[in-house]
Design a protein around this motif. Structure first.
Motif, PDB file in Angstrom:
ATOM      1  N   LYS A  65       8.235  27.420  12.090  1.00  0.00           N
ATOM      2  CA  LYS A  65       9.040  28.498  12.342  1.00  0.00           C
ATOM      3  C   LYS A  65       9.652  28.653  13.852  1.00  0.00           C
ATOM      4  CE  LYS A  65       8.732  33.495  12.272  1.00  0.00           C
ATOM      5  NZ  LYS A  65       7.992  34.710  12.460  1.00  0.00           N
ATOM      6  N   VAL A  66      11.039  28.346  13.640  1.00  0.00           N
ATOM      7  CA  VAL A  66      11.777  28.451  14.848  1.00  0.00           C
ATOM      8  C   VAL A  66      12.719  29.466  14.985  1.00  0.00           C
ATOM      9  CG1 VAL A  66      11.125  26.210  15.858  1.00  0.00           C
ATOM     10  CG2 VAL A  66      13.275  26.574  14.281  1.00  0.00           C
ATOM     11  N   ASP A  67      12.965  30.101  15.982  1.00  0.00           N
ATOM     12  CA  ASP A  67      14.026  31.433  16.244  1.00  0.00           C
ATOM     13  C   ASP A  67      13.454  32.353  15.161  1.00  0.00           C
ATOM     14  OD1 ASP A  67      15.511  30.219  18.097  1.00  0.00           O
ATOM     15  OD2 ASP A  67      16.801  29.085  16.942  1.00  0.00           O
ATOM     16  N   ASN A  68      14.413  32.457  14.314  1.00  0.00           N
ATOM     17  CA  ASN A  68      14.181  33.787  13.120  1.00  0.00           C
ATOM     18  C   ASN A  68      13.900  33.353  11.965  1.00  0.00           C
ATOM     19  OD1 ASN A  68      14.414  35.931  15.265  1.00  0.00           O
ATOM     20  ND2 ASN A  68      16.827  35.630  14.785  1.00  0.00           N
ATOM     21  N   GLY A  69      13.211  32.209  11.480  1.00  0.00           N
ATOM     22  CA  GLY A  69      13.009  31.569  10.429  1.00  0.00           C
ATOM     23  C   GLY A  69      12.411  30.389  10.289  1.00  0.00           C
ATOM     24  N   LYS A 122      14.033  27.432  27.854  1.00  0.00           N
ATOM     25  CA  LYS A 122      13.189  28.314  26.989  1.00  0.00           C
ATOM     26  C   LYS A 122      12.407  27.684  26.076  1.00  0.00           C
ATOM     27  CE  LYS A 122      13.905  31.597  23.465  1.00  0.00           C
ATOM     28  NZ  LYS A 122      14.835  32.100  22.347  1.00  0.00           N
ATOM     29  N   HIS A 123      11.025  27.853  25.935  1.00  0.00           N
ATOM     30  CA  HIS A 123       9.998  27.257  24.950  1.00  0.00           C
ATOM     31  C   HIS A 123       9.507  28.182  24.038  1.00  0.00           C
ATOM     32  CE1 HIS A 123      10.039  24.134  28.184  1.00  0.00           C
ATOM     33  NE2 HIS A 123       9.518  25.164  28.872  1.00  0.00           N
ATOM     34  N   ILE A 124       9.457  27.647  22.608  1.00  0.00           N
ATOM     35  CA  ILE A 124       8.962  28.314  21.510  1.00  0.00           C
ATOM     36  C   ILE A 124       8.053  27.404  21.171  1.00  0.00           C
ATOM     37  CG2 ILE A 124       9.287  29.255  19.428  1.00  0.00           C
ATOM     38  CD1 ILE A 124      12.116  29.796  20.162  1.00  0.00           C
ATOM     39  N   ASP A 125       6.658  27.896  20.892  1.00  0.00           N
ATOM     40  CA  ASP A 125       5.599  27.232  20.259  1.00  0.00           C
ATOM     41  C   ASP A 125       5.382  27.583  18.821  1.00  0.00           C
ATOM     42  OD1 ASP A 125       4.946  25.526  22.427  1.00  0.00           O
ATOM     43  OD2 ASP A 125       3.545  27.145  23.366  1.00  0.00           O
ATOM     44  N   SER A 126       4.837  26.507  17.978  1.00  0.00           N
ATOM     45  CA  SER A 126       5.065  27.122  16.333  1.00  0.00           C
ATOM     46  C   SER A 126       3.968  26.136  15.916  1.00  0.00           C
ATOM     47  CB  SER A 126       6.281  26.545  15.762  1.00  0.00           C
ATOM     48  OG  SER A 126       6.218  26.813  14.502  1.00  0.00           O
ATOM     49  N   THR A 127       3.236  26.618  14.727  1.00  0.00           N
ATOM     50  CA  THR A 127       2.348  25.620  13.861  1.00  0.00           C
ATOM     51  C   THR A 127       2.835  25.524  12.559  1.00  0.00           C
ATOM     52  OG1 THR A 127       0.507  26.268  15.583  1.00  0.00           O
ATOM     53  CG2 THR A 127      -0.140  25.381  13.497  1.00  0.00           C
ATOM     54  N   GLY A 128       2.764  24.604  12.064  1.00  0.00           N
ATOM     55  CA  GLY A 128       3.153  24.399  10.666  1.00  0.00           C
ATOM     56  C   GLY A 128       2.416  23.133  10.080  1.00  0.00           C
ATOM     57  N   PRO A 129       2.891  23.175   8.759  1.00  0.00           N
ATOM     58  CA  PRO A 129       2.444  21.802   7.981  1.00  0.00           C
ATOM     59  C   PRO A 129       3.319  20.734   7.910  1.00  0.00           C
ATOM     60  CG  PRO A 129       3.495  23.340   6.444  1.00  0.00           C
ATOM     61  CD  PRO A 129       3.543  23.883   7.798  1.00  0.00           C
ATOM     62  N   THR A 139       0.905  -1.077   0.061  1.00  0.00           N
ATOM     63  CA  THR A 139      -0.193   0.015   0.041  1.00  0.00           C
ATOM     64  C   THR A 139       0.834   1.108  -0.099  1.00  0.00           C
ATOM     65  OG1 THR A 139      -1.848  -1.142   1.334  1.00  0.00           O
ATOM     66  CG2 THR A 139      -1.732   1.251   1.215  1.00  0.00           C
ATOM     67  N   LEU A 140       0.575   2.342  -0.739  1.00  0.00           N
ATOM     68  CA  LEU A 140       1.066   3.565  -0.754  1.00  0.00           C
ATOM     69  C   LEU A 140       0.502   4.481   0.240  1.00  0.00           C
ATOM     70  CD1 LEU A 140       3.051   5.679  -1.968  1.00  0.00           C
ATOM     71  CD2 LEU A 140       1.262   6.185  -3.558  1.00  0.00           C
ATOM     72  N   ASP A 141       1.169   4.950   1.330  1.00  0.00           N
ATOM     73  CA  ASP A 141       0.669   5.796   2.184  1.00  0.00           C
ATOM     74  C   ASP A 141       1.114   6.997   2.274  1.00  0.00           C
ATOM     75  OD1 ASP A 141      -0.273   3.011   3.560  1.00  0.00           O
ATOM     76  OD2 ASP A 141       1.847   3.034   4.529  1.00  0.00           O
ATOM     77  N   THR A 142       0.194   8.062   2.280  1.00  0.00           N
ATOM     78  CA  THR A 142       0.457   9.306   2.354  1.00  0.00           C
ATOM     79  C   THR A 142      -0.432  10.116   3.485  1.00  0.00           C
ATOM     80  OG1 THR A 142      -1.533   9.884   0.717  1.00  0.00           O
ATOM     81  CG2 THR A 142       0.742   9.653  -0.206  1.00  0.00           C
ATOM     82  N   ARG A 143       0.187  11.158   4.137  1.00  0.00           N
ATOM     83  CA  ARG A 143      -0.430  11.740   4.953  1.00  0.00           C
ATOM     84  C   ARG A 143      -0.066  13.374   5.166  1.00  0.00           C
ATOM     85  NH1 ARG A 143       3.214  11.751   9.354  1.00  0.00           N
ATOM     86  NH2 ARG A 143       1.424  11.842  11.003  1.00  0.00           N
ATOM     87  N   ALA A 144      -0.850  14.288   5.491  1.00  0.00           N
ATOM     88  CA  ALA A 144      -0.646  15.731   5.322  1.00  0.00           C
ATOM     89  C   ALA A 144      -1.560  16.084   6.467  1.00  0.00           C
ATOM     90  CB  ALA A 144      -1.046  16.318   4.136  1.00  0.00           C
ATOM     91  N   GLY A 145      -1.257  17.422   7.118  1.00  0.00           N
ATOM     92  CA  GLY A 145      -1.889  18.155   8.089  1.00  0.00           C
ATOM     93  C   GLY A 145      -0.929  19.180   8.638  1.00  0.00           C
ATOM     94  N   LEU A 146      -1.485  19.557   9.927  1.00  0.00           N
ATOM     95  CA  LEU A 146      -0.715  20.553  10.725  1.00  0.00           C
ATOM     96  C   LEU A 146      -0.363  20.121  11.929  1.00  0.00           C
ATOM     97  CD1 LEU A 146      -3.400  23.644  10.295  1.00  0.00           C
ATOM     98  CD2 LEU A 146      -1.060  23.403   9.138  1.00  0.00           C
ATOM     99  N   THR A 147       0.802  20.489  12.380  1.00  0.00           N
ATOM    100  CA  THR A 147       1.401  20.339  13.708  1.00  0.00           C
ATOM    101  C   THR A 147       1.459  21.535  14.618  1.00  0.00           C
ATOM    102  OG1 THR A 147       3.266  19.051  15.036  1.00  0.00           O
ATOM    103  CG2 THR A 147       3.682  20.516  13.157  1.00  0.00           C
ATOM    104  N   ARG A 148       1.280  21.417  15.938  1.00  0.00           N
ATOM    105  CA  ARG A 148       1.545  22.321  16.927  1.00  0.00           C
ATOM    106  C   ARG A 148       2.595  21.858  17.651  1.00  0.00           C
ATOM    107  NH1 ARG A 148       1.422  27.593  17.901  1.00  0.00           N
ATOM    108  NH2 ARG A 148       1.130  27.958  20.097  1.00  0.00           N
ATOM    109  N   ALA A 149       3.675  22.366  17.482  1.00  0.00           N
ATOM    110  CA  ALA A 149       4.842  21.871  18.051  1.00  0.00           C
ATOM    111  C   ALA A 149       5.600  22.834  19.138  1.00  0.00           C
ATOM    112  CB  ALA A 149       5.978  21.422  16.970  1.00  0.00           C
ATOM    113  N   ARG A 150       6.362  22.235  19.813  1.00  0.00           N
ATOM    114  CA  ARG A 150       7.156  23.166  20.910  1.00  0.00           C
ATOM    115  C   ARG A 150       8.670  22.833  20.815  1.00  0.00           C
ATOM    116  NH1 ARG A 150       5.683  24.143  27.032  1.00  0.00           N
ATOM    117  NH2 ARG A 150       4.558  25.719  26.008  1.00  0.00           N
ATOM    118  N   MET A 151       9.528  23.658  20.836  1.00  0.00           N
ATOM    119  CA  MET A 151      10.867  23.461  20.655  1.00  0.00           C
ATOM    120  C   MET A 151      11.337  24.103  22.142  1.00  0.00           C
ATOM    121  SD  MET A 151      14.073  25.176  18.640  1.00  0.00           S
ATOM    122  CE  MET A 151      13.794  26.625  19.403  1.00  0.00           C
ATOM    123  N   THR A 152      12.015  23.004  22.868  1.00  0.00           N
ATOM    124  CA  THR A 152      12.558  23.217  24.318  1.00  0.00           C
ATOM    125  C   THR A 152      14.018  23.564  24.203  1.00  0.00           C
ATOM    126  OG1 THR A 152      10.649  21.893  25.346  1.00  0.00           O
ATOM    127  CG2 THR A 152      12.567  22.341  26.691  1.00  0.00           C
TER     128      THR A 152
END
Length: 186
Positions: free
Chosen positions: A167-171, A134-141, A108-121
């Motif tokens: 998006k983490v830090d300045n980019g 330090k914690h930075i939260d970011s939302t991305g695909p 089976t060919l498996d594909t997935r796509a969506g949004l993530t809400r992530a935290r960089m510690t």
């Protein structure tokens, strides 16, 4: 208290899967993650590979289309030494769609796509003294593509490549995970 809503959703999906034919699935992934080197802040001895994982609960609507929610680790960066350095970990929750296309009776060919809400510690230390976290939260695909092999009815093993853009830090940074997946369909 904050776990009541996710547990309720899991319970509802499990009950719905009991009344439908092979709709609910649980998927786990062990992967090698690669974080961008820029997370090391130009420090020496930058290590950006890590062992990560993903755990996903999904519901298939039929014709290969489904929805899924899960938790994933996206990578880690460690730089410096025992005296002065930093360690950054990135992970979070995912919500998305999936599509499974049969290639033959077993593959089976498996594909997935969506949004993530992530935290960089970020943990850092100078002269062996720990600085504040330090914690930075970011939302991305995120997107993923892979192939799975049916081991038995309701059980498959596969490989998956996942790309996450945050998006983490300045980019904006891309995190890459290549892993082995195990899926159980109920």
């Amino acid at each position: 208290m904050k776990f009541i809503a996710p547990l309720s959703l899991i319970s509802m999906l499990a009950l719905a899967g009991g009344s439908a034919q092979a709709q609910v699935y649980l998927e786990g992934q062990a992967s090698l993650g690669k974080a961008p080197k820029t997370l090391c802040d130009s420090m020496a001895s930058c290590k950006t590979r890590s062992l990560d994982g993903r755990l996903t609960l999904g519901y298939g609507f039929g014709n290969g289309l489904g929805v899924e929610a899960g938790l994933a680790g996206y990578g880690m960066a460690k730089a410096g030494n025992d005296t002065t350095g930093l360690k950054r970990k990135v992970g979070g929750g995912q919500l998305g769609i999936s599509y499974r296309h049969p290639l033959n009776n077993e593959l089976t060919l498996d594909t997935r796509a969506g949004l993530t809400r992530a935290r960089m510690t970020t943990e850092s230390w100078t002269d062996k003294v720990k600085a504040g976290d330090k914690h930075i939260d970011s939302t991305g695909p995120y997107v993923g593509v892979g192939v799975s092999y049916r081991l038995s009815e309701g059980l498959s093993l596969g490989g998956m490549l996942d790309l996450t853009h945050l998006k983490v830090d300045n980019g904006h940074k891309r995190f890459t995970n290549l892993g082995v997946t195990l899926r159980k369909t109920f």
